[in-house]
Motif scaffolding. Structure first.
Motif, PDB file in Angstrom:
ATOM      1  N   TYR A  73      -6.378  43.982-110.838  1.00 17.99           N
ATOM      2  CA  TYR A  73      -6.969  45.272-111.209  1.00 17.99           C
ATOM      3  C   TYR A  73      -5.966  46.111-111.983  1.00 17.99           C
ATOM      4  O   TYR A  73      -4.760  45.872-111.919  1.00 17.99           O
ATOM      5  CB  TYR A  73      -7.467  46.029-109.964  1.00 17.99           C
ATOM      6  N   ASN A  74      -6.506  47.075-112.706  1.00 18.06           N
ATOM      7  CA  ASN A  74      -5.689  47.979-113.501  1.00 18.06           C
ATOM      8  C   ASN A  74      -5.940  49.395-112.991  1.00 18.06           C
ATOM      9  O   ASN A  74      -7.037  49.925-113.160  1.00 18.06           O
ATOM     10  CB  ASN A  74      -6.106  47.839-114.978  1.00 18.06           C
ATOM     11  N   SER A  77      -7.614  51.997-115.271  1.00 14.89           N
ATOM     12  CA  SER A  77      -8.990  51.915-115.774  1.00 14.89           C
ATOM     13  C   SER A  77      -9.812  52.991-115.081  1.00 14.89           C
ATOM     14  O   SER A  77      -9.517  53.386-113.948  1.00 14.89           O
ATOM     15  CB  SER A  77      -9.585  50.530-115.497  1.00 14.89           C
ATOM     16  N   GLY A  78     -10.836  53.460-115.772  1.00  9.58           N
ATOM     17  CA  GLY A  78     -11.675  54.520-115.205  1.00  9.58           C
ATOM     18  C   GLY A  78     -12.245  54.113-113.863  1.00  9.58           C
ATOM     19  O   GLY A  78     -12.273  54.890-112.912  1.00  9.58           O
ATOM     20  N   ARG A  79     -12.694  52.863-113.791  1.00  7.62           N
ATOM     21  CA  ARG A  79     -13.327  52.372-112.558  1.00  7.62           C
ATOM     22  C   ARG A  79     -12.344  52.429-111.377  1.00  7.62           C
ATOM     23  O   ARG A  79     -12.668  52.920-110.304  1.00  7.62           O
ATOM     24  CB  ARG A  79     -13.791  50.932-112.793  1.00  7.62           C
ATOM     25  N   SER A  80     -11.135  51.931-111.603  1.00  5.69           N
ATOM     26  CA  SER A  80     -10.142  51.928-110.517  1.00  5.69           C
ATOM     27  C   SER A  80      -9.751  53.348-110.151  1.00  5.69           C
ATOM     28  O   SER A  80      -9.632  53.684-108.960  1.00  5.69           O
ATOM     29  CB  SER A  80      -8.881  51.178-110.944  1.00  5.69           C
ATOM     30  N   GLN A  81      -9.538  54.153-111.163  1.00  9.32           N
ATOM     31  CA  GLN A  81      -9.105  55.533-110.900  1.00  9.32           C
ATOM     32  C   GLN A  81     -10.149  56.282-110.069  1.00  9.32           C
ATOM     33  O   GLN A  81      -9.803  56.993-109.126  1.00  9.32           O
ATOM     34  CB  GLN A  81      -8.899  56.255-112.227  1.00  9.32           C
ATOM     35  N   CYS A 124      -1.223  58.353-112.556  1.00  6.39           N
ATOM     36  CA  CYS A 124      -2.594  57.863-112.369  1.00  6.39           C
ATOM     37  C   CYS A 124      -3.373  58.763-111.414  1.00  6.39           C
ATOM     38  O   CYS A 124      -4.529  59.098-111.663  1.00  6.39           O
ATOM     39  CB  CYS A 124      -2.541  56.430-111.845  1.00  6.39           C
ATOM     40  N   ASP A 225     -18.019  43.780-118.258  1.00  8.64           N
ATOM     41  CA  ASP A 225     -16.984  44.412-119.083  1.00  8.64           C
ATOM     42  C   ASP A 225     -17.056  43.896-120.523  1.00  8.64           C
ATOM     43  O   ASP A 225     -16.846  44.654-121.470  1.00  8.64           O
ATOM     44  CB  ASP A 225     -15.587  44.131-118.499  1.00  8.64           C
ATOM     45  N   ASN A 229     -17.879  45.724-124.454  1.00 10.30           N
ATOM     46  CA  ASN A 229     -16.927  45.593-125.558  1.00 10.30           C
ATOM     47  C   ASN A 229     -17.407  44.719-126.720  1.00 10.30           C
ATOM     48  O   ASN A 229     -16.816  44.758-127.796  1.00 10.30           O
ATOM     49  CB  ASN A 229     -15.600  45.027-125.027  1.00 10.30           C
TER      50      ASN A 229
END
Ligand SMILES: [Zn+2]
Length: 242
Positions: A73-74, A77-81, A124, A225, A229
């Motif tokens: 995961y990042n 990214s909006g989803r993680s944040q 973050c 995802d 894109n």
């Protein structure tokens, strides 16, 4: 103990019954009998949110540790944040999960590396990071009793939490010691319990089933995802073809 939300809920109930106060790494000295609930997020932030919601429903807050160097995961990214902010909104703390494998212990200053990663996580989350846990720590790290930011950031593997607390963990989906028996015994005033939300589910699933579910669910995430894109992705590849 089973790896289900029900079983985890019962564990919280038992801790409460035995007179434990749910604390974090900073306030446990304010009570005579404390438990720190720690969760490491190794692969899936979504699973952590599920556990965080369950805890919030039971009026409990805990600490979730997140990697900034994960391949799974990042955090930016909006989803993680959104998910990490949700954990905070539920009343939990989010700390840094640090993977020393990314560094060369002979050459790199690991404390400096932790401090740099903590700054990234602070960017973050938009808030201060005050605790660190280690991902798969080496024997040297377990022994090191690192002082991070001069001791202002708690090292959950420091002597205080690893030796002066009774530490129990479900690492690799295995409670090496029976956590229920330990709580039931009432023998310890300072408990430090590590769980990995990844392994927990509505129904008991084997490690193999859980891992398989995770790999398969990643296909959906990946395709979704790509859809965001690649315009008209169906012209090239339809979901059913995977
Ligand atoms: Zn970990």
């Amino acid at each position: 103990m089973e790896f289900t939300y029900n079983a985890y809920q019962n564990l919280i109930g038992l801790l409460r019954e035995k007179g434990y106060t749910f604390c974090n790494y900073h306030n446990y000295t304010q009570t005579g009998r404390s438990v720190i609930l720690r969760h490491d997020i190794d692969m899936d932030i979504g699973k952590a949110v599920k556990m965080g919601e369950l805890e919030a429903r039971m009026g409990v807050s805990s600490t979730y540790f997140v990697l900034v160097t994960s391949n799974f995961y990042n955090i930016f990214s909006g989803r993680s944040q959104d998910m990490l902010c949700r954990l905070i909104a539920l009343g939990h703390e989010v700390g840094l999960h640090f993977d020393e494998a990314k560094y060369d212990a002979a050459q790199d200053d690991l404390v400096q590396a932790m401090e740099r990663e903590a700054v990234l996580l602070e960017h973050c989350l938009g808030r201060e990071v005050t605790s660190v846990s280690m991902h798969r720590p080496s024997a040297a790290t377990l022994d090191a009793d690192y002082r991070i930011r001069g001791g202002r950031v708690v090292n959950s593997y420091g002597r205080e939490f690893f030796h002066n607390h009774k530490y129990v963990s479900d690492s690799r989906r295995n409670w090496r010691e029976d956590v229920l028996r330990i709580v039931e015994s009432g023998a310890y005033d300072r408990l430090h319990v590590l769980t990995h939300p990844f392994w927990y589910d509505e129904e008991e699933r084997s490690a193999k089933e859980e891992l398989k579910w995770f790999c398969e669910s990643r296909i959906d995430v990946c395709y979704g995802d790509m859809k965001d894109n690649v315009r008209d992705i169906e012209e090239f590849l339809r979901r059913e073809e995977l």
